[in-house]
Design an enzyme around this catalytic site. Structure first.
Site: not given
Ligand code: HEM
Length: 335
Positions: A70, A74, A80, A84, A102, A201
């Site tokens: 995950r 994210h 991109g 980050s 988040n 998932h």
């Protein structure tokens, strides 16, 4: 006599500009420049290091595989795939960790730190956090029984983050199918990519806060086999009351929660998907294309694995055109 070290101001300014333009060009990211053998000469043991740490992490708790997968998603949806999402807030930088999708929800940062420490010990200053995450996400899938794919690498770590983009671009479970498809299209990913990638998932869990609307909403309406789905719904309501218990968790694939297989699609066929957004792929009135993909991936696990691998590479190729650096610590930009 000629003076080789004496330049006039305009010449110096011009040289500085050329140097700046050149270094920007060098830093700029082009997805076609990613390749599987990027670290072949500079850090041939990079993949081995990541794999070993992922083995420890997943052995300790299979949920760790889901957390890392995950994190990569994210990361890629904001500026991109540039690491980050891993940046901590500092006095000069606002990170993405407090974004709506988040906060209280993203996990696995400590695992990333451990992998990075080992990479820095083996090959200092070579492997980026963004690449680490892309390789670790692949290993996470493989370690729970999912498909293997070669991970193109050579990404740079960003020097910035975007809380705003994290709040706007990452899909939420309350959003409708059309909105979610358009969020994927905006990243260059198709509806087919979306359905296959949502197949992630098949592992991991959701917090009650993310699926409360669904179980007190249209769950009973979509659920087909009442004999098995109603007891499941009662259990979900027990774990996720109307009031409180926001952080209680339930697996999104209640058949095989720790196995990367195609059983998640069966939950949708039975009308018992845990998230609104997941069930919409099968039950939405506008989901002609997505519902046939759900049926296909349930009927044909090989087709799911192949498409998932291709779509992960495609998602991993969303690069940040700004380029960046090789962070020493994934939580902070280099000083
Ligand atoms: C299609 C749009 C998507 C939506 C709306 C969505 C939404 C969510 C939500 C709400 C959760 C539970 C978070 C929580 O309650 O704390 C979750 C968990 C998860 N998502 Fe997604 N997701 C989407 C697509 C993806 C994709 C593309 C991937 C990866 C390729 C992914 C991987 C995961 C994983 C592995 C978990 C479990 C995490 C854990 O157990 O820690 N999701 N997602």
């Amino acid at each position: 006599m000629a003076c080789y070290l004496c330049f006039s101001k305009p010449v110096l300014l011009f040289s500085a500009l050329v140097l700046w333009a050149f270094s920007t060009l060098l830093e700029a990211q082009d997805p076609s420049q990613l390749s599987s053998d990027y670290y072949l000469k500079t850090c041939p043991i990079a993949e081995q290091i990541v794999r070993k740490q992922m083995e420890y992490a997943v052995q300790a708790d299979p949920r760790n595989a889901a957390a890392i997968l995950r994190l990569h998603f994210h990361d890629c949806f904001v500026q991109g795939c540039d690491g980050s999402v891993l940046l901590d807030d500092t006095v000069t930088l606002i990170g993405e960790k407090k974004a709506e999708q988040n906060v209280k929800s993203l996990k696995g940062f400590d695992i990333v730190d451990k992998i990075k420490t080992n990479l820095e010990a083996g090959c200092p200053g070579i492997v980026t956090c963004a690449d680490l995450l892309a390789i670790a996400a692949r290993d996470a899938v493989v370690l729970l029984g999912g498909p293997y794919w070669d991970v193109p690498v050579g990404r740079k770590d960003s020097k910035t983050a975007s809380l705003d983009q994290a709040n706007t671009d990452i899909p939420t479970p309350q959003q409708g199918l059309v909105t979610i498809i358009s969020k994927f299209l905006a990243k260059g990913l198709s509806a087919t990519d979306m359905v296959a990638l949502a197949g992630a998932h098949t592992i991991g869990v959701s917090r009650c806060a993310s699926f409360r609307d669904r179980i007190y909403g249209d769950f009973e309406l979509t659920a087909k086999d009442e004999a098995s789905s109603l007891p499941y719904l009662s259990k979900l309501k027990e774990d996720c009351p109307l009031d409180g218990g926001d952080d209680n968790v339930s697996p999104m694939d209640h058949f095989t929660p720790n196995l990367f297989d195609n059983a998640f699609f069966e939950t949708l066929l039975k009308g018992t998907g845990l998230l609104n957004s997941d069930q919409e792929m099968y039950s939405s009135l506008v989901g002609f294309e997505t519902s046939s993909l759900v049926e296909k991936y349930w009927a044909d696990p090989v087709a799911f694995f192949n498409q998932f691998s291709d779509s992960m590479v495609k998602m991993g190729n969303i690069t940040n055109p700004e380029g960046g650096e090789v962070r020493k610590n994934c939580r902070f930009v280099n000083t």
